[in-house]
Design an enzyme around this catalytic site. Structure first.
Site, PDB file in Angstrom:
ATOM      1  N   PRO A  29       0.850  -1.195   0.000  1.00 41.74           N
ATOM      2  CA  PRO A  29       0.000   0.000   0.000  1.00 41.74           C
ATOM      3  C   PRO A  29       0.885   1.245   0.000  1.00 41.74           C
ATOM      4  O   PRO A  29       1.833   1.321   0.772  1.00 41.74           O
ATOM      5  CB  PRO A  29      -0.757  -0.131   1.328  1.00 41.74           C
ATOM      6  CG  PRO A  29      -0.732  -1.597   1.653  1.00 41.74           C
ATOM      7  CD  PRO A  29       0.575  -2.098   1.125  1.00 41.74           C
ATOM      8  N   CYS A  31       0.747   5.735  -0.666  1.00 44.29           N
ATOM      9  CA  CYS A  31       0.012   6.958  -0.981  1.00 44.29           C
ATOM     10  C   CYS A  31       0.112   7.226  -2.468  1.00 44.29           C
ATOM     11  O   CYS A  31       1.168   7.039  -3.070  1.00 44.29           O
ATOM     12  CB  CYS A  31       0.634   8.148  -0.263  1.00 44.29           C
ATOM     13  SG  CYS A  31       0.610   8.007   1.503  1.00 44.29           S
ATOM     14  N   GLU A 104      -5.998  -1.641   1.951  1.00 50.01           N
ATOM     15  CA  GLU A 104      -5.490  -1.435   3.307  1.00 50.01           C
ATOM     16  C   GLU A 104      -6.524  -0.653   4.111  1.00 50.01           C
ATOM     17  O   GLU A 104      -6.612   0.573   4.014  1.00 50.01           O
ATOM     18  CB  GLU A 104      -4.166  -0.663   3.233  1.00 50.01           C
ATOM     19  CG  GLU A 104      -3.508  -0.450   4.581  1.00 50.01           C
ATOM     20  CD  GLU A 104      -2.245   0.397   4.466  1.00 50.01           C
ATOM     21  OE1 GLU A 104      -1.237   0.040   5.089  1.00 50.01           O
ATOM     22  OE2 GLU A 104      -2.258   1.422   3.758  1.00 50.01           O
ATOM     23  N   HIS A 172       2.378   2.627  11.733  1.00 49.94           N
ATOM     24  CA  HIS A 172       2.474   4.052  11.378  1.00 49.94           C
ATOM     25  C   HIS A 172       1.684   4.970  12.293  1.00 49.94           C
ATOM     26  O   HIS A 172       1.118   5.975  11.848  1.00 49.94           O
ATOM     27  CB  HIS A 172       2.044   4.252   9.915  1.00 49.94           C
ATOM     28  CG  HIS A 172       2.955   3.541   8.947  1.00 49.94           C
ATOM     29  ND1 HIS A 172       2.517   2.918   7.810  1.00 49.94           N
ATOM     30  CD2 HIS A 172       4.289   3.346   8.966  1.00 49.94           C
ATOM     31  CE1 HIS A 172       3.533   2.367   7.163  1.00 49.94           C
ATOM     32  NE2 HIS A 172       4.625   2.616   7.851  1.00 49.94           N
ATOM     33  N   TYR A 174      -1.146   4.955  13.576  1.00 48.81           N
ATOM     34  CA  TYR A 174      -2.594   5.124  13.429  1.00 48.81           C
ATOM     35  C   TYR A 174      -3.327   4.404  14.570  1.00 48.81           C
ATOM     36  O   TYR A 174      -2.692   3.900  15.498  1.00 48.81           O
ATOM     37  CB  TYR A 174      -3.047   4.640  12.046  1.00 48.81           C
ATOM     38  CG  TYR A 174      -2.533   5.530  10.922  1.00 48.81           C
ATOM     39  CD1 TYR A 174      -2.797   6.899  10.929  1.00 48.81           C
ATOM     40  CD2 TYR A 174      -1.786   5.011   9.862  1.00 48.81           C
ATOM     41  CE1 TYR A 174      -2.330   7.731   9.914  1.00 48.81           C
ATOM     42  CE2 TYR A 174      -1.309   5.836   8.840  1.00 48.81           C
ATOM     43  CZ  TYR A 174      -1.587   7.192   8.871  1.00 48.81           C
ATOM     44  OH  TYR A 174      -1.123   8.011   7.876  1.00 48.81           O
ATOM     45  N   ALA A 314       7.142   0.195  -2.947  1.00 43.37           N
ATOM     46  CA  ALA A 314       6.295   1.330  -3.299  1.00 43.37           C
ATOM     47  C   ALA A 314       7.049   2.128  -4.354  1.00 43.37           C
ATOM     48  O   ALA A 314       6.727   2.073  -5.541  1.00 43.37           O
ATOM     49  CB  ALA A 314       5.991   2.170  -2.067  1.00 43.37           C
ATOM     50  N   CYS A 344       7.748  11.862  -5.283  1.00 43.14           N
ATOM     51  CA  CYS A 344       6.438  11.205  -5.345  1.00 43.14           C
ATOM     52  C   CYS A 344       5.645  11.531  -4.085  1.00 43.14           C
ATOM     53  O   CYS A 344       4.564  12.124  -4.137  1.00 43.14           O
ATOM     54  CB  CYS A 344       6.607   9.690  -5.519  1.00 43.14           C
ATOM     55  SG  CYS A 344       7.853   8.951  -4.430  1.00 43.14           S
TER      56      CYS A 344
HETATM   57 FE1  SF4 Z   1      11.785   7.187  -6.611  1.00 40.75          FE
HETATM   58 FE2  SF4 Z   1      11.943   9.821  -6.725  1.00 40.75          FE
HETATM   59 FE3  SF4 Z   1      10.329   8.484  -8.391  1.00 40.75          FE
HETATM   60 FE4  SF4 Z   1       9.693   8.662  -5.855  1.00 40.75          FE
HETATM   61  S1  SF4 Z   1       9.853  10.366  -7.307  1.00 40.75           S
HETATM   62  S2  SF4 Z   1       9.646   6.825  -7.086  1.00 40.75           S
HETATM   63  S3  SF4 Z   1      11.689   8.565  -4.882  1.00 40.75           S
HETATM   64  S4  SF4 Z   1      12.544   8.396  -8.323  1.00 40.75           S
END
Ligand code: SF4
Ligand code: ADP
Length: 673
Positions: A29, A31, A104, A172, A174, A314, A344
């Protein structure tokens, strides 16, 4: 390359409860910034992960009830039938590629401020919410009963939406983690008085969920491997062993989110291994955990040594949704490795769908119909495109045009890499160089793309090539004159030999003997990184910023606290809430950002990190000169994140000679009665 049989264990199916995962790639899971506000965007994004070979694809945290509302942070929800239909779209997209879909189930407890739902929060104790100056209601017996009912109802909705894996979320900090933690749960009743009591709710929810949906879905728990009691990891492992009969798969992590979600500046691959290695033995159940895994050999080793049964990911699945397929098909050098920049996650924090520095298609799967591993070819014969500048924008444009079958001439004044090469010289940032490495590898495979390093181009040079399609990717340079938020018109005295720009320092120039002042008027990582670099080299550094903290914007990238700690440890003097307003040969004038009161500090070299100047002179010189197409892309157009430059270049390359539809938009529409 042909598939390497060594990696076959990564593609072994594994049964979990009533379902079978087709392989060992588990998108944990994470965000997405999409949640219940952007369900079509979400479904398409998760579906692409399944298409790319992730055997299990999970939702983000999915609220079970309006008392768990994280607004403005985006979250999924299963509050009612409308949510069920939206989440079913995600499960369907995942199923259409043969993967399992997981959800989740989440309750934030006292952490949720509930600004949208306006419900009183719930928790074992009344604590301050994470983001607001108000507290939740202490749960009474009825509240606990209600909570169990809501959780069961949400699990049944998950089943109706056809999910194959249902999580009980106990990590986390919660709600369930709040019950576990004696510091947050000092209740004297049978939900707090001792360890057994503090774990009761978790055990009840596991049993309820198994009872409600266990015939159809695997029951997963996400939980930390250390014990808040301070009794240590052994006690926690014993507890996990006790609940194992109720659990089909353990998704384990550690309490330090700064390590779990660690930026590459501070945390490298497989950082959780030493913490989670014993859980498989302690529980006898399949285990998944993360570690920003991008190396197939590391993944294989985790499996072989019995650390993990599933490779959790992730960020690596964001940077390359096709990572498993590329391992399966023997395309290892095509893997677009995550660089650990956390851009991200930053956008989830900003309340927007996530994007990715490495993968410009992330978040654009539905909105613009972009695919991470395919780009539509240009129909017919194409004239070559001349690209000036091989920073991230020029390289991305070259790769994407080349993949469309369009010939490209890429001219670069120096070596390819641009700002990325410079920024990767900051402490801890060498992995950022992957942005350049991946694109150079791809260019090496595209015979129609030719790179000419050492080719500084003038407008006349460009005209002399006779090429009619030109993209200007000449980037931007840090301004020396102090123009920025605090001094919009610049500072007249910021001139002469005691000014160094960040670009000059990153290209190897060093301050003169004497005190160095770095003025961070921007707030991202460059100024703090330079302070770290120069202090480590022995310079006496003062970091000045109008903000109240070092590198304020890096709060979003989970780097801020560590960056500030790093500067303190390096002995950097911090002048926060201050603006540099003037420079003299041996001193800098600071003004308090609140009162305007001025002070003076010793300064022999000033490095202003204020704003950047787009290098668009070539673009301006070539306008209306008879070129068939002329575009500026990346920082030459609008200085931004590396992610902006790559996204802009990618879009420009797709749009070259091919009209693109406007991006689609998801928004609520008033129902006609
Ligand atoms: Fe990886 Fe940066 Fe892409 Fe996030 S934004 S998945 S940390 S390369
Ligand atoms: P972006 O982030 O937009 O890719 P960068 O600043 O990282 O921008 O990269 C710009 C690149 O353009 C640098 O590598 C620089 O050397 C190159 N460049 C700038 N001007 C010229 C020019 N006139 N001819 C060739 N290359 C150039």
């Amino acid at each position: 390359m042909s598939p390497d049989p060594r990696y076959a264990p990564l593609f072994q199916p594994l049964r979990i409860g009533p379902v079978t995962a087709p392989n060992r790639f588990w998108q944990v899971p994470h965000c997405s910034g999409m949640g219940n506000q952007h369900p079509a965007t979400l479904a398409a994004m998760r579906g692409i992960k399944a298409e790319g070979g992730w055997g299990v694809v999970n939702s983000e945290y999915c609220s079970i009830h309006p008392t768990s509302d994280d607004t403005p942070a985006p979250y999924a929800s299963l509050w009612d039938d409308g949510d069920t239909a939206n989440m079913a779209a995600m499960a369907e997209a995942v199923h259409s590629h043969g993967a399992l879909a997981g959800v989740e189930l989440w309750h934030g407890g006292g952490r949720s401020a509930n600004v949208l739902s306006r419900a009183a929060g719930l928790g074992p104790e009344s604590i301050l919410s994470d983001t607001a100056p108000w507290q939740n209601q202490r749960m009474d017996r009825q509240d606990i009963k209600d909570l169990r009912d809501w959780h069961r109802a949400a699990a049944l909705r998950a089943k109706a939406a056809d999910f194959d894996v249902v999580y009980v979320y106990a990590a986390h900090t919660y709600l369930l983690a709040q019950f576990l933690d004696p510091a947050l749960n000092a209740r004297a009743d049978d939900h707090g008085r001792d360890f057994d009591a503090r774990t009761r709710l978790i055990r009840d929810l596991l049993a309820d969920t198994r009872d409600a949906v266990g015939d159809r879905a695997a029951i997963a728990i996400r939980i930390e491997v250390t014990d808040e009691d301070g009794r240590g990891a052994e006690a926690r492992a014993e507890f996990l062993g006790q609940i194992a009969p109720l659990v089909d798969v353990f998704d384990v992590t550690i309490p330090d989110y700064g390590v779990e979600m660690g930026p590459s500046r501070f945390v490298k691959e497989a950082a959780l291994e030493t913490h989670v290695g014993h859980i498989r033995k302690a529980t006898g159940k399949p285990v998944v955990s993360v570690g920003r895994f991008t190396s197939p050999d590391t993944m294989l080793s985790q499996l072989r040594r019995g650390i993990l049964d599933f490779i959790g990911a992730a960020r690596p699945s964001i940077a390359d949704p096709f990572l498993p397929a590329k391992i399966r098909d023997g395309r290892l050098d095509d893997i677009r490795e995550c660089i650990g920049c956390n851009i991200c996650y930053a956008h989830d924090g900003l309340g927007a769908p996530i994007r990715c520095t490495q993968n410009p298609t992330m978040g654009e799967e539905w909105r613009q119909g972009w695919h991470p591993d395919r780009v539509p070819a240009l129909i017919g014969q194409a004239d070559p495109v001349l690209i000036i500048g091989a920073g991230p924008a020029g390289l991305e444009a070259a790769v994407t045009l080349g993949q469309r079958g369009i010939p490209v001439v890429l001219a670069e004044a120096g070596e390819p890499g641009g700002r990325v090469t410079r920024e990767a010289r900051l402490p801890g940032l060498s992995e950022w160089g992957r942005v350049i490495d991946w694109r150079l590898t791809q260019i090496g495979k595209l015979s129609q793309v030719t790179l000419y390093p050492g080719s500084a181009m003038t407008a006349d040079d460009i005209r002399e090539t006779g090429l009619a399609h030109v993209m200007i990717a000449t980037g931007s340079l840090w301004r020396a004159d102090g123009r920025g938020r605090s001094n919009p018109g610049g500072v007249a005295s910021f001139s002469g030999p005691n000014i160094l720009t960040p670009d000059e320092v990153l290209n190897g120039a060093r301050p003169m003997q004497g005190p160095v002042v770095i003025f961070d008027d921007e707030g991202y990582h460059i100024a703090a990184g330079l302070a770290d670099l120069l202090a480590a080299e022995g310079h006496a550094v003062t970091y000045v910023s109008p903000a109240g903290t070092v590198a304020e914007w890096t709060t979003y990238t989970v780097e801020q606290t560590r960056l500030q700690a790093r500067l303190i440890e390096r002995g950097v003097s911090l002048k926060l809430g201050q603006i540099v307003t003037a420079l003299a040969p041996d001193s800098a004038t600071l003004a308090c950002a609140y009162t305007g009161r001025e002070t003076s500090i010793p300064c022999v070299t000033l490095i202003p990190v204020t704003s950047r100047e787009p290098q668009d002179a070539l673009y301006n010189a070539l306008q209306n000169k008879g070129l068939a197409t002329l575009r500026r892309i990346g920082d030459a157009r609008a200085p931004g994140l590396i992610a902006h430059a790559i996204h802009d270049a990618h879009g420009a390359a797709r749009a070259h000679l091919t009209a693109q539809p406007p991006p689609r938009r998801e928004r609520p529409i008033i129902a006609s009665s």
